[in-house]
Design an enzyme around this catalytic site. Structure first.
Site, PDB file in Angstrom:
ATOM      1  N   CYS A   1      88.593  12.857  24.365  1.00 41.40           N
ATOM      2  CA  CYS A   1      87.372  12.696  25.149  1.00 41.40           C
ATOM      3  C   CYS A   1      87.757  12.790  26.627  1.00 41.40           C
ATOM      4  O   CYS A   1      88.824  13.295  26.960  1.00 41.40           O
ATOM      5  CB  CYS A   1      86.651  11.396  24.815  1.00 41.40           C
ATOM      6  SG  CYS A   1      87.486   9.875  25.306  1.00 41.40           S
TER       7      CYS A   1
ATOM      8  N   ASP B   1      78.750   9.740  25.510  1.00 41.68           N
ATOM      9  CA  ASP B   1      79.736   8.821  26.070  1.00 41.68           C
ATOM     10  C   ASP B   1      79.100   7.454  26.322  1.00 41.68           C
ATOM     11  O   ASP B   1      78.285   7.295  27.232  1.00 41.68           O
ATOM     12  CB  ASP B   1      80.288   9.386  27.378  1.00 41.68           C
ATOM     13  CG  ASP B   1      81.505   8.638  27.874  1.00 41.68           C
ATOM     14  OD1 ASP B   1      81.744   7.493  27.412  1.00 41.68           O
ATOM     15  OD2 ASP B   1      82.226   9.189  28.724  1.00 41.68           O
TER      16      ASP B   1
ATOM     17  N   CYS C   1      86.947   5.177  25.374  1.00 45.11           N
ATOM     18  CA  CYS C   1      85.789   4.851  24.530  1.00 45.11           C
ATOM     19  C   CYS C   1      85.760   5.695  23.265  1.00 45.11           C
ATOM     20  O   CYS C   1      86.132   5.235  22.192  1.00 45.11           O
ATOM     21  CB  CYS C   1      84.474   5.037  25.300  1.00 45.11           C
ATOM     22  SG  CYS C   1      84.131   3.753  26.519  1.00 45.11           S
ATOM     23  N   ARG C   2      85.305   6.939  23.392  1.00 40.94           N
ATOM     24  CA  ARG C   2      85.048   7.755  22.204  1.00 40.94           C
ATOM     25  C   ARG C   2      86.305   8.129  21.430  1.00 40.94           C
ATOM     26  O   ARG C   2      86.357   7.959  20.203  1.00 40.94           O
ATOM     27  CB  ARG C   2      84.288   9.026  22.599  1.00 40.94           C
ATOM     28  CG  ARG C   2      82.901   8.746  23.139  1.00 40.94           C
ATOM     29  CD  ARG C   2      82.242   9.992  23.660  1.00 40.94           C
ATOM     30  NE  ARG C   2      82.920  10.452  24.874  1.00 40.94           N
ATOM     31  CZ  ARG C   2      82.640  11.587  25.495  1.00 40.94           C
ATOM     32  NH1 ARG C   2      81.721  12.398  24.998  1.00 40.94           N
ATOM     33  NH2 ARG C   2      83.276  11.919  26.596  1.00 40.94           N
ATOM     34  N   SER C   3      87.309   8.677  22.096  1.00 33.86           N
ATOM     35  CA  SER C   3      88.470   9.143  21.330  1.00 33.86           C
ATOM     36  C   SER C   3      89.289   8.003  20.721  1.00 33.86           C
ATOM     37  O   SER C   3      89.737   8.135  19.579  1.00 33.86           O
ATOM     38  CB  SER C   3      89.333  10.115  22.139  1.00 33.86           C
ATOM     39  OG  SER C   3      89.810   9.545  23.329  1.00 33.86           O
TER      40      SER C   3
ATOM     41  N   ASN D   1      89.639   8.696  27.506  1.00 30.59           N
ATOM     42  CA  ASN D   1      90.438   8.113  26.435  1.00 30.59           C
ATOM     43  C   ASN D   1      90.347   6.588  26.426  1.00 30.59           C
ATOM     44  O   ASN D   1      91.317   5.904  26.133  1.00 30.59           O
ATOM     45  CB  ASN D   1      91.898   8.589  26.512  1.00 30.59           C
ATOM     46  CG  ASN D   1      92.715   8.296  25.272  1.00 30.59           C
ATOM     47  OD1 ASN D   1      93.916   8.107  25.360  1.00 30.59           O
ATOM     48  ND2 ASN D   1      92.113   8.267  24.105  1.00 30.59           N
TER      49      ASN D   1
END
Length: 152
Positions: A7, A118, A12-14, A10
């Site tokens: 993301c 995000d 939150c999402r990934s 690095n």
């Protein structure tokens, strides 16, 4: 099989994708990275960790790192959370690399999403985790060794 989730920062999402995926496919090597270097060395964002923990996912051991061109040599599949990050990844692709780069949402077409929003900006960590969970399950099912039969 080694899979990298990517993301922007690095945090939150990934890392959430890595945590959700490793819970479903513990025998598959995975990592996460960001296309920016803003948070290198930082743990996942506190609100994301709390939302993930509420679902039984522990992200506390993860630390942000920057996506680099050498990742194409280290991973069999690179999974981007959105189109902007996919484009940033592709800009770093070394000549001759055939490593597939896919959108995470490709693995959960039933969700109707083209990207994972995000939650750092939307503040909707639960909706992001719902989508991440569906995508992680789809990816795990697509892996040849998971019994899903189809190649990622």
């Amino acid at each position: 099989m080694k899979i990298l989730f990517v993301c922007l920062g690095n945090i939150c999402r990934s890392p959430a994708a890595e945590g959700a995926f490793r819970a479903l496919a513990p025998g598959v090597a995975s990592d996460s990275a960001g296309t920016s270097d803003w948070h290198v060395g930082a743990p996942p964002y506190g609100p994301m960790q709390a939302a993930a923990r509420a679902r039984g996912l522990d992200l506390s051991d993860l630390r942000a790192r920057h996506f680099v061109a050498a990742d194409f040599a280290r991973f069999d599949l690179i999974v981007a959370m959105d189109g902007d990050n996919l484009a940033n990844i592709e800009r770093l692709r070394p000549a001759g690399s055939a490593v597939p780069v896919r959108l995470f949402t490709d693995f959960a077409p039933e969700c109707g999403a083209s990207e994972v929003p995000d939650p750092y900006y939307t503040r909707d960590f639960d909706a992001a985790l719902d989508l991440i969970g569906a995508c992680a399950a789809g990816l795990a099912a697509a892996l040849p060794l998971s019994g899903g039969g189809a190649e990622a």
